[in-house]
Design an enzyme around this catalytic site. Structure first.
Site, PDB file in Angstrom:
ATOM      1  N   VAL A 151      -3.333   3.091  -0.188  1.00 56.01           N
ATOM      2  CA  VAL A 151      -3.552   2.951   1.345  1.00 56.01           C
ATOM      3  C   VAL A 151      -5.012   3.083   1.752  1.00 56.01           C
ATOM      4  CG1 VAL A 151      -2.930   5.365   2.306  1.00 56.01           C
ATOM      5  CG2 VAL A 151      -2.362   3.306   3.332  1.00 56.01           C
ATOM      6  N   ALA A 184       0.844  -1.126   0.126  1.00 51.12           N
ATOM      7  CA  ALA A 184       0.104   0.163  -0.041  1.00 51.12           C
ATOM      8  C   ALA A 184       0.780   1.275   0.151  1.00 51.12           C
ATOM      9  CB  ALA A 184      -0.861   0.059   1.167  1.00 51.12           C
ATOM     10  N   CYS A 185       0.690   2.218  -0.959  1.00 54.78           N
ATOM     11  CA  CYS A 185       1.370   3.410  -0.911  1.00 54.78           C
ATOM     12  C   CYS A 185       0.458   4.398  -0.959  1.00 54.78           C
ATOM     13  CB  CYS A 185       2.351   3.382  -1.983  1.00 54.78           C
ATOM     14  SG  CYS A 185       1.603   3.193  -3.575  1.00 54.78           S
ATOM     15  N   ASP A 186       1.008   5.798  -1.170  1.00 52.68           N
ATOM     16  CA  ASP A 186      -0.021   6.902  -1.496  1.00 52.68           C
ATOM     17  C   ASP A 186       0.043   7.395  -2.953  1.00 52.68           C
ATOM     18  OD1 ASP A 186      -1.609   8.424  -0.017  1.00 52.68           O
ATOM     19  OD2 ASP A 186      -0.164   9.932   0.435  1.00 52.68           O
ATOM     20  N   GLY A 245       2.112   5.745  -5.706  1.00 56.62           N
ATOM     21  CA  GLY A 245       1.967   4.575  -6.485  1.00 56.62           C
ATOM     22  C   GLY A 245       2.553   4.295  -7.625  1.00 56.62           C
TER      23      GLY A 245
END
Length: 102
Positions: A46, A15-17, A19
């Site tokens: 995320v 999960a990332c902000d 991406g």
């Protein structure tokens, strides 16, 4: 804190902000490492973690948002997307059946 045995992990989410960078590279790396153990690896924002995720790996700055998005899922915070010992711990747990908590 929740615990899961690595032998039962079927889906890992990166999960990332944003991406588009190193988190996507980590997802590709883990697909190669964990695919032979029948573990799916997805790359998501995320705030949109799928409900069937067993383990979520995210930057430590996003861990609280990940816990809100997936409250019953193992959250593994990392400091860097490539070469972080926490990622190695996840891979080893899947490969050997060790416990993961988070």
């Amino acid at each position: 804190m929740t615990t899961i045995n690595g032998s039962t992990v079927r889906k890992v989410v990166i999960a990332c902000d944003a991406g588009m960078g190193s988190s996507a590279m980590l997802a590709g790396q883990l697909r190669r490492q964990l695919g032979k153990h029948s573990v799916a690896v997805e790359h998501t924002p995320v705030d949109a973690i799928p409900a069937d995720a067993d383990v979520v790996i995210c930057h430590q700055g996003l861990a609280e948002r990940a816990r809100i998005s997936a409250p019953d899922t193992i959250i593994v915070p990392i400091q860097v997307f490539i070469g972080d010992p926490a990622v190695t711990r996840v891979v080893k747990a899947v490969q050997t059946g060790g416990d993961l908590d988070g």
